[in-house]
Design a protein around this motif. Structure first.
Motif, PDB file in Angstrom:
ATOM      1  N   UNK A 223       0.794  -1.214   0.084  1.00 49.19           N
ATOM      2  CA  UNK A 223      -0.048   0.014  -0.104  1.00 49.19           C
ATOM      3  C   UNK A 223       0.646   1.275   0.088  1.00 49.19           C
ATOM      4  N   UNK A 224       0.204   2.485   0.063  1.00 49.12           N
ATOM      5  CA  UNK A 224       0.979   3.566  -0.122  1.00 49.12           C
ATOM      6  C   UNK A 224       1.933   3.703   1.148  1.00 49.12           C
ATOM      7  N   UNK A 225       1.383   3.144   2.302  1.00 40.65           N
ATOM      8  CA  UNK A 225       1.885   3.309   3.511  1.00 40.65           C
ATOM      9  C   UNK A 225       3.086   2.240   4.036  1.00 40.65           C
ATOM     10  N   UNK A 226       3.401   1.278   2.767  1.00 38.26           N
ATOM     11  CA  UNK A 226       4.454   0.254   2.830  1.00 38.26           C
ATOM     12  C   UNK A 226       5.891   0.861   2.452  1.00 38.26           C
ATOM     13  N   UNK A 227       6.019   2.225   2.504  1.00 36.67           N
ATOM     14  CA  UNK A 227       7.355   2.498   1.841  1.00 36.67           C
ATOM     15  C   UNK A 227       8.265   2.983   2.903  1.00 36.67           C
ATOM     16  N   UNK A 228       7.855   3.112   4.190  1.00 35.51           N
ATOM     17  CA  UNK A 228       8.623   3.558   5.336  1.00 35.51           C
ATOM     18  C   UNK A 228      10.086   2.956   5.257  1.00 35.51           C
TER      19      UNK A 228
END
Lengths: 331, 258
Positions: A223-228
């Motif tokens: 998801x867009x939150x999976x890049x940290x």
């Protein structure tokens, strides 16, 4: 065999001949020994460092444009300048790097000379008659194509695919003379011209294309939150983040980060492909990376089987462990 | 009011390895199906947006076999108002110069019939042949300005404002119409067709034409496949336990030294 080659070269905003133009010059020496460089998209005299760089490539003459009307980029006007040099040097070949501007300018040049153009050439199949090998279908196939005199054309026009060769210096360096190109511009040459450039959003793909390390991310990011963690790994490796097309299509990341056929082509020392299955469109944009590491849950994914090294598993578990290990070793 | 012609191409949908026909001259698409390149889907989307903003029209054009009609209908389903097929038996026989000539023929014929296209949009490069030149050739043939690699496009009166990524930032071109523009994927998101759009597309009339252009072709001698490398992957391990080995590799490559 080609005798005289005109090579339009691009210079970087912060000075220096663009790396891909150095590749094009290196490639050009396979075809002929008399090299003329035309500095494109920047008016005025190059710096002494830039001229020395071109001398290291064996360039005999550096042609520059000194015309206020081309101070804003006007592709047709720059093509007119290149054609003028082709004529004055009696060149039989025009060869540029396959950058967006290289492609654009050489298309204009080919039309003006009424000759064929071959894009994304990777090899010379035969010098006489001239047959070149170029990438088609996004790099999944190669085409041998006749060019120049083989087609009855007076001049062969070609662009060289990114990373088709490593830039190397000529056996003996030259001290190029610098000449101002004779230029006759018509109003039609200036109809399409950059009115303004918004500096606020530079072409951020530039950092990606030149990065020594690229951390690639695909659908596996989730998801867009999976890049940290991926961004943190990118930072620790001093690299740039690149993504597959599905990631931009889903709106998880901006398009300028896209690597592949319709994004950037990269050739870093290390490409770490995280959660990328390895569709050919992506592969064609990063396959020339020197070392490829795949992190993927599927041991049979094309990216895994084509990579040099692989770790099998969930990137969301593996990447944090890698970050922790790097931090531990750095103390 | 902007009347726009958008040129699309039906191409093999190759996302894995390509297969070639026995004569080595074509991509064998029997088992992979066909698609239209993302650049051209974005060109259709931009055209539909601009026509909507200005009360204009969008005509979609392809030079291809009868099977290409399906791709024209897909464009009608997302808002194109007209569709032209220049039907040719062997689309691969048409090189970039030939294709630009056929498109010019359509532009001129339609102008003579009362529809003068303010904009002709194409993809930045064809997904199969990757020639990067048809739009530029067309512009010279029609004596129009051309901008390549556009991501955003707006029309105000007789001027198009065109945004394209440049090496030093985002370049804005202001170009007097009529003009030719090639579109690069990324500036807009192509819309999905609505049910109503699909129904409309099914019934849409396809203006099928022939061409007077005798193709000279490109210079293709043969197609070949890139050499396949056998897998030489070294699996470092599974799961987070493999992290130290991976970091060892990073160290040996010198990417952690800075």
């Amino acid at each position: 065999m080609s005798q005289t080659i005109v090579v339009p070269v691009e210079v970087d905003a912060d000075g220096g001949v663009n790396l891909m133009s150095l590749e094009a010059l290196t490639f050009a020496r396979r075809l002929g020994s008399s090299l003329h460089a035309v500095v494109v998209a920047r008016t005025g005299k190059p710096s002494s460092e830039e001229i020395a760089q071109l001398g290291e490539q064996g360039v005999s003459t550096v042609h520059v444009v000194d015309d206020e009307r081309l101070s804003s980029y006007a592709p047709a006007g720059w093509a007119a300048a290149i054609v003028s040099v082709v004529r004055s040097a009696a060149a039989d070949t025009v060869l540029a790097s396959g950058t967006p501007r290289g492609m654009e300018l050489l298309a204009h040049v080919a039309v003006r000379l009424d000759v064929a153009m071959a894009a994304n050439v990777v090899a010379i199949e035969s010098a006489d008659p001239l047959v070149v090998t170029r990438q088609v279908v996004g790099g999944t196939a190669l085409e041998d194509t006749a060019l120049g005199s083989s087609l009855g054309d007076a001049v062969a026009v070609l662009t060289v695919a990114g990373h088709a060769c490593d830039p190397a210096k000529a056996e003996s360096a030259t001290s190029p003379s610098v000449e101002v190109a004779a230029l006759e511009l018509t109003d039609a040459d200036l109809r399409a011209r950059v009115a303004r450039t918004e500096q606020g959003e530079p072409d951020q793909s530039g950092a990606l294309k030149g990065a020594r390390v690229v951390v690639g991310a695909g659908r596996g990011a989730g998801s867009s939150d999976g890049f940290g963690d991926l961004e943190e790994l990118t930072r620790l490796l001093g690299g740039a983040l690149g993504v597959s097309r599905v990631v931009t299509s889903l709106g998880w990341r901006p398009h300028h980060e896209q690597v592949g056929q319709t994004g950037s082509r990269v050739s870093p020392d290390l490409y770490v492909a995280c959660g990328i299955s390895g569709a050919i469109q992506h592969w064609s944009g990063m396959s020339s990376s020197k070392t490829i590491v795949a992190i993927n849950t599927d041991p049979d994914a094309p990216m895994v089987t084509k990579a040099h090294y692989a770790v099998i598993g969930d990137l969301h578990k593996i990447v944090p462990a890698v970050i922790e290990e790097i931090r531990r070793r750095r103390g | 009011m902007a009347d726009i012609l958008v040129c699309i191409k039906r191409v093999p949908d190759v996302s894995g390895e390509a297969l070639l026909t026995a004569d080595g001259l074509h991509v064998d698409a029997r088992h992979v199906g066909y698609t239209v390149s993302p650049h051209e889907l974005c060109a259709v989307e931009l055209a539909v947006q601009v026509a909507g903003d200005t009360g204009g029209s969008v005509t979609v054009l392809t030079v291809g076999s009868a099977d290409s009609v399906e791709k024209l209908r897909d464009a009608v389903a997302v808002g194109a108002t007209g569709a032209v097929l220049v039907e040719v038996d062997d689309p691969d026989a048409f090189g970039p110069r030939d294709v630009s000539e056929v498109i010019a023929e359509v532009v001129e014929a339609d102008a003579a019939a009362g529809t003068s296209y303010d904009l002709v949009l194409l993809g930045n490069d064809a997904a199969d042949t990757g020639d990067f030149q048809v739009g530029v050739r067309l512009a010279y043939r029609l004596d129009r300005p051309v901008v390549v690699g556009a991501s955003v496009l707006a029309v105000d009166g007789g001027t198009a404002s065109i945004t394209a990524d440049g090496p030093d930032g985002t370049d804005i071109f202001e170009v007097a119409l009529p003009a030719v523009v090639t579109v690069l994927e990324g500036g807009v998101e192509p819309r999905y067709p609505s049910v109503v759009g699909r129904m409309k597309a099914k019934k849409a009339a396809i203006d099928t034409r022939s061409t007077a252009v005798a193709p000279a072709g490109g210079g293709r001698v043969t197609l070949k496949l890139p050499p396949q490398q056998p897998s030489q992957v070294e699996v470092l391990g599974e799961g987070p336990e493999a992290a130290p080995k991976l970091v060892d590799l990073f160290e040996s490559l010198g990417v952690l030294s800075r």
